[in-house]
Motif scaffolding. Structure first.
Motif, short mmCIF file in Angstrom:
data_model
loop_
_atom_site.label_atom_id
_atom_site.label_comp_id
_atom_site.label_asym_id
_atom_site.label_seq_id
_atom_site.Cartn_x
_atom_site.Cartn_y
_atom_site.Cartn_z
N ASP A 39 -31.30 -20.50 -2.51
CA ASP A 39 -30.68 -19.14 -2.28
C ASP A 39 -29.54 -19.48 -1.11
OD1 ASP A 39 -29.97 -16.82 -1.59
OD2 ASP A 39 -31.97 -15.87 -1.45
N LEU A 40 -28.25 -19.08 -1.83
CA LEU A 40 -27.03 -19.52 -0.95
C LEU A 40 -26.78 -18.21 0.06
CD1 LEU A 40 -24.50 -20.72 -3.61
CD2 LEU A 40 -25.81 -22.00 -1.93
N ASP A 41 -27.13 -17.26 -0.20
CA ASP A 41 -27.24 -16.25 0.80
C ASP A 41 -28.21 -16.26 2.01
OD1 ASP A 41 -25.29 -14.73 -0.52
OD2 ASP A 41 -26.85 -13.75 -1.66
N ALA A 42 -29.27 -16.77 1.79
CA ALA A 42 -30.16 -17.24 2.67
C ALA A 42 -29.75 -18.42 3.73
CB ALA A 42 -31.68 -17.39 2.33
N LEU A 43 -29.33 -19.44 2.91
CA LEU A 43 -28.71 -20.67 3.29
C LEU A 43 -27.49 -20.30 4.26
CD1 LEU A 43 -28.73 -23.70 3.71
CD2 LEU A 43 -27.23 -23.95 1.76
N GLN A 44 -26.94 -19.37 4.07
CA GLN A 44 -25.68 -19.16 5.00
C GLN A 44 -26.11 -18.50 6.09
OE1 GLN A 44 -22.27 -17.66 1.67
NE2 GLN A 44 -22.46 -16.28 3.58
N ASP A 45 -27.22 -17.47 6.12
CA ASP A 45 -27.79 -16.86 7.15
C ASP A 45 -28.39 -18.04 8.14
OD1 ASP A 45 -27.32 -14.38 6.33
OD2 ASP A 45 -29.12 -14.16 5.48
N ARG A 46 -29.16 -18.94 7.61
CA ARG A 46 -29.47 -19.86 8.33
C ARG A 46 -28.54 -20.65 9.02
NH1 ARG A 46 -33.25 -20.21 3.81
NH2 ARG A 46 -32.09 -22.08 3.02
N LEU A 47 -27.41 -21.15 8.35
CA LEU A 47 -26.40 -21.72 9.01
C LEU A 47 -25.98 -21.01 10.31
CD1 LEU A 47 -24.46 -23.25 6.07
CD2 LEU A 47 -25.91 -24.55 7.45
N GLU A 48 -25.65 -19.61 10.15
CA GLU A 48 -25.07 -18.92 11.15
C GLU A 48 -26.05 -18.95 12.27
OE1 GLU A 48 -24.15 -15.03 9.78
OE2 GLU A 48 -22.64 -15.68 8.43
N GLN A 49 -27.48 -18.89 12.19
CA GLN A 49 -28.31 -18.89 13.21
C GLN A 49 -28.54 -20.32 13.54
OE1 GLN A 49 -31.92 -17.56 11.00
NE2 GLN A 49 -31.04 -15.47 10.85
N SER A 50 -28.11 -21.40 13.30
CA SER A 50 -27.90 -22.54 13.85
C SER A 50 -27.12 -23.05 14.75
CB SER A 50 -28.29 -23.86 12.65
OG SER A 50 -27.07 -23.91 11.96
N LEU A 51 -25.94 -22.24 14.64
CA LEU A 51 -24.68 -22.46 15.27
C LEU A 51 -25.07 -22.99 16.82
CD1 LEU A 51 -22.00 -20.13 14.14
CD2 LEU A 51 -22.16 -22.58 13.74
N PRO A 52 -24.32 -23.69 17.41
CA PRO A 52 -24.43 -24.09 18.97
C PRO A 52 -23.96 -22.93 19.61
CG PRO A 52 -23.20 -25.77 17.89
CD PRO A 52 -23.80 -24.87 16.85
N GLU A 53 -23.86 -22.85 20.74
CA GLU A 53 -23.33 -21.87 21.70
C GLU A 53 -21.62 -22.01 21.83
OE1 GLU A 53 -23.22 -20.26 26.10
OE2 GLU A 53 -25.35 -21.01 25.44
N GLY A 54 -21.07 -20.90 21.62
CA GLY A 54 -19.48 -21.17 21.46
C GLY A 54 -18.95 -21.16 20.41
N ALA A 55 -19.84 -21.66 19.30
CA ALA A 55 -19.33 -21.75 17.86
C ALA A 55 -19.54 -20.67 17.15
CB ALA A 55 -20.05 -22.93 17.29
N LYS A 56 -18.62 -20.23 16.26
CA LYS A 56 -18.80 -18.92 15.39
C LYS A 56 -18.21 -19.29 14.03
CE LYS A 56 -14.58 -16.63 16.64
NZ LYS A 56 -13.91 -15.55 17.07
N GLU A 83 -22.05 -30.47 13.14
CA GLU A 83 -22.47 -31.07 12.29
C GLU A 83 -24.13 -31.30 12.28
OE1 GLU A 83 -19.85 -34.32 10.71
OE2 GLU A 83 -18.83 -33.59 12.44
N GLU A 84 -24.39 -31.69 13.50
CA GLU A 84 -25.88 -32.04 13.77
C GLU A 84 -26.87 -30.74 13.70
OE1 GLU A 84 -28.00 -32.95 17.90
OE2 GLU A 84 -26.35 -34.18 17.59
N ALA A 85 -26.18 -29.71 13.86
CA ALA A 85 -27.28 -28.32 13.93
C ALA A 85 -27.26 -28.22 12.23
CB ALA A 85 -26.41 -27.16 14.50
N PHE A 86 -26.05 -28.24 11.67
CA PHE A 86 -25.98 -27.97 10.17
C PHE A 86 -27.37 -28.76 9.64
CE2 PHE A 86 -22.06 -25.14 9.33
CZ PHE A 86 -22.55 -24.14 10.13
N SER A 87 -27.00 -29.98 9.86
CA SER A 87 -27.75 -31.13 9.19
C SER A 87 -29.38 -30.88 9.28
CB SER A 87 -27.39 -32.55 9.66
OG SER A 87 -27.96 -32.61 10.79
N THR A 88 -29.93 -30.05 10.16
CA THR A 88 -31.30 -29.78 10.36
C THR A 88 -31.56 -28.54 9.72
OG1 THR A 88 -31.14 -28.89 12.41
CG2 THR A 88 -31.44 -31.00 12.55
N VAL A 89 -30.85 -27.83 9.19
CA VAL A 89 -30.97 -26.38 8.52
C VAL A 89 -31.90 -26.77 7.22
CG1 VAL A 89 -30.08 -24.66 7.36
CG2 VAL A 89 -29.33 -25.42 9.49
N GLU A 90 -32.90 -25.98 6.74
CA GLU A 90 -33.72 -26.13 5.57
C GLU A 90 -32.92 -25.80 4.42
OE1 GLU A 90 -37.35 -23.80 3.21
OE2 GLU A 90 -36.96 -23.50 5.61
#
Length: 88
Positions: free
Chosen positions: A18-35, A68-75
């Motif tokens: 589900d790409l919408d759910a994947l987008q949400d998980r990517l946004e939640q995984s962002l390190p501090e200071g990134a948007k 990159e590190e944060a995104f690579s761990t996203v389900e």
């Protein structure tokens, strides 16, 4: 300090992700200071669609490495690569 815009290509594990759910998980995984400054989608093949987020990070944060590190761990993420980056 300035900011860096990084355009990434995120490949989901399968066309069933589900790409919408994947987008949400990517946004939640962002390190501090990134948007995230928006997503695009790109048809790849056989129903597989890649997500193309543009991420804004401070240039003193070491570039895109932490993102990159944060995104690579996203389900649901199979792989990712940096398409382009540049200072704003």
């Amino acid at each position: 300090m300035g900011q860096v815009a990084v355009k990434m290509k995120v490949m989901p594990q399968s066309p069933d992700v589900d790409l919408d759910a994947l987008q949400d998980r990517l946004e939640q995984s962002l390190p501090e200071g990134a948007k995230i400054n928006g997503f695009q989608r790109e048809d790849v093949a056989f129903g597989l669609v890649a997500l193309l987020p543009t991420v804004i990070v401070p240039d003193d944060a070491g570039g895109s490495g932490a993102v990159e590190e944060a995104f690579s761990t996203v389900e649901g993420v199979e792989s990712l690569e940096v398409e382009s980056q540049g200072r704003l």
